[in-house]
Design a protein around this motif. Structure first.
Motif, mmCIF file in Angstrom:
data_model
loop_
_atom_site.group_PDB
_atom_site.id
_atom_site.type_symbol
_atom_site.label_atom_id
_atom_site.label_comp_id
_atom_site.label_asym_id
_atom_site.label_seq_id
_atom_site.Cartn_x
_atom_site.Cartn_y
_atom_site.Cartn_z
ATOM 1 N N UNK A 263 43.657 18.683 -75.205
ATOM 2 C CA UNK A 263 43.591 18.784 -73.750
ATOM 3 C C UNK A 263 42.928 20.071 -73.310
ATOM 4 N N UNK A 264 43.288 21.166 -73.967
ATOM 5 C CA UNK A 264 42.685 22.458 -73.642
ATOM 6 C C UNK A 264 41.210 22.489 -74.023
ATOM 7 N N UNK A 265 40.889 21.839 -75.133
ATOM 8 C CA UNK A 265 39.498 21.764 -75.605
ATOM 9 C C UNK A 265 38.639 21.048 -74.565
ATOM 10 N N UNK A 266 39.114 19.904 -74.077
ATOM 11 C CA UNK A 266 38.340 19.141 -73.101
ATOM 12 C C UNK A 266 38.201 19.900 -71.782
ATOM 13 N N UNK A 267 39.231 20.634 -71.392
ATOM 14 C CA UNK A 267 39.147 21.430 -70.172
ATOM 15 C C UNK A 267 38.082 22.511 -70.319
ATOM 16 N N UNK A 268 38.065 23.148 -71.497
ATOM 17 C CA UNK A 268 37.055 24.177 -71.751
ATOM 18 C C UNK A 268 35.657 23.561 -71.807
ATOM 19 N N UNK A 269 35.544 22.383 -72.428
ATOM 20 C CA UNK A 269 34.239 21.741 -72.537
ATOM 21 C C UNK A 269 33.712 21.347 -71.163
ATOM 22 N N UNK A 270 34.605 20.871 -70.292
ATOM 23 C CA UNK A 270 34.183 20.543 -68.924
ATOM 24 C C UNK A 270 33.531 21.763 -68.267
ATOM 25 N N UNK A 271 34.213 22.907 -68.386
ATOM 26 C CA UNK A 271 33.694 24.124 -67.766
ATOM 27 C C UNK A 271 32.370 24.552 -68.398
ATOM 28 N N UNK A 272 32.244 24.371 -69.699
ATOM 29 C CA UNK A 272 31.037 24.800 -70.405
ATOM 30 C C UNK A 272 29.853 23.870 -70.138
ATOM 31 N N UNK B 132 31.907 18.239 -64.375
ATOM 32 C CA UNK B 132 32.640 18.090 -65.631
ATOM 33 C C UNK B 132 31.731 17.410 -66.644
ATOM 34 N N UNK B 133 32.251 17.222 -67.864
ATOM 35 C CA UNK B 133 31.489 16.520 -68.888
ATOM 36 C C UNK B 133 31.245 15.067 -68.488
ATOM 37 N N UNK B 134 32.256 14.405 -67.947
ATOM 38 C CA UNK B 134 32.069 13.001 -67.551
ATOM 39 C C UNK B 134 31.116 12.905 -66.365
ATOM 40 N N UNK B 135 31.082 13.936 -65.516
ATOM 41 C CA UNK B 135 30.142 13.933 -64.396
ATOM 42 C C UNK B 135 28.707 14.049 -64.898
ATOM 43 N N UNK C 97 24.817 23.135 -67.934
ATOM 44 C CA UNK C 97 24.019 22.240 -67.111
ATOM 45 C C UNK C 97 23.241 22.987 -66.054
ATOM 46 N N UNK C 98 23.874 23.962 -65.433
ATOM 47 C CA UNK C 98 23.204 24.774 -64.415
ATOM 48 C C UNK C 98 22.190 25.718 -65.054
ATOM 49 N N UNK C 99 22.590 26.336 -66.162
ATOM 50 C CA UNK C 99 21.753 27.341 -66.819
ATOM 51 C C UNK C 99 20.492 26.744 -67.433
ATOM 52 N N UNK C 100 20.630 25.616 -68.123
ATOM 53 C CA UNK C 100 19.502 25.052 -68.874
ATOM 54 C C UNK C 100 18.791 23.918 -68.129
ATOM 55 N N UNK C 101 19.572 23.068 -67.449
ATOM 56 C CA UNK C 101 18.996 21.869 -66.842
ATOM 57 C C UNK C 101 18.808 21.976 -65.330
#
Length: 294
Positions: free
Chosen positions: A130-139, A154-157, A144-148
């Motif tokens: 759960x914590x991993x997915x929360x961190x991945x969402x933020x990353x 979120x990741x699903x977004x 996404x903003x930095x590179x794309x």
């Protein structure tokens, strides 16, 4: 229970199977980056996610899916009739074949995903995951903003925006293509003459029709095995969710036999249609995937 969802991604990605919003849709007409630049962008996106995850105390391995295709795959992507017929004669639309020929096709129940992050996640406890997915969402939001240059939630977004971009591009560039629209009519008439239901004769809908039909049959079996099976959050409001049943190769074979016949009938009716549609769809999918470094 394995679960399959396509963008037709649908992936909808395929596929669905299986589809941007925000700043994604407006870039569909932009010049395509070179293959090298597109690959570099994927590596940059993955590296940015890995750096972010490291800062949050998690291991994430930058992973870019290999793009190598064999000659048969390249021919099918170009709309080659003989290559498509060879594939469909064994695998149908590629639905029940995942269970009849485990390990031969990509997808749930098929080839093992070489993404090392799947193993990393599998080794985590429920709380850690759960914590991993929360961190991945933020990353994913940060990368996404930095590179794309995308504004993500979120990741699903990320996948949701990509699915919407696919759907809009196909609606404009494929369903609005006069040649494809003209070829879709005779294919739909031929299928109806063979007793198949054709609810939507738009080019992209015809392309997905057979695969979706057998995915729904597969989903029905999955839901019968596990009643009251909850759905996970959808990528978009139009995303269909499919539950894969647990079937042995022998149990899945009768369904594949039906699927192969339907797939070959579909190809015969759509011989001219697929020759024109498939290479155009391949180009549209590649363009959107490159925008999202996917």
């Amino acid at each position: 229970m394995l679960k399959r969802s396509r963008l037709a991604i649908a992936m909808s990605l395929s596929a669905a199977v299986l589809c941007g919003c925000g700043g994604a849709a407006g870039t569909t007409g932009a010049a395509r980056p070179s293959p090298t630049a597109a690959k570099d962008r994927k590596h940059q996106f993955e590296a940015a996610k890995a750096d972010c995850m490291k800062q949050k105390g998690f291991t994430y391995m930058p992973y870019v899916k290999p793009e190598d295709k064999n000659e048969d795959e390249r021919k099918r992507s170009s709309g080659d009739y003989q290559a498509m017929k060879k594939y469909r004669a064994k695998y149908g639309f590629g639905v029940f074949a995942l269970q009849v020929y485990p390990g031969e096709l990509n997808g749930p129940g098929g080839k093992a995903d070489p993404d090392p992050n799947m193993k990393i996640q599998a080794d985590l406890s429920t709380a850690q995951l759960g914590a991993y997915h929360k961190a991945k969402d933020a990353c994913v939001v940060t990368a996404g903003k930095q590179v794309l240059g995308l504004t993500l939630k979120s990741n699903i977004d990320y996948f949701s925006q990509m699915a919407i971009a696919h759907r809009r591009a196909k609606a404009t560039e494929l369903d609005g293509d006069p040649e494809l629209v003209e070829l879709a009519g005779p294919m739909a008439t031929c299928l109806k003459g063979k007793g198949y239901s054709v609810a939507d004769a738009k080019p992209s809908a015809l392309n997905q029709r057979g695969e979706r039909e057998f995915m729904r049959r597969q989903d029905k079996l999955g839901r019968q095995q596990q009643k009251n099976l909850p759905d996970t959050p959808k990528m978009t409001k139009d995303t269909e969710q499919f539950h894969m049943p647990e079937l042995t190769p022998d149990a899945a074979k009768p369904y594949l036999v039906q699927e192969v016949k339907a797939a070959l009938d579909d190809l015969e009716c759509g011989k001219d249609f697929y020759a024109a549609y498939t290479p155009k769809e391949t180009a549209v999918q590649r363009k959107i995937n490159e925008q999202f470094a996917f």
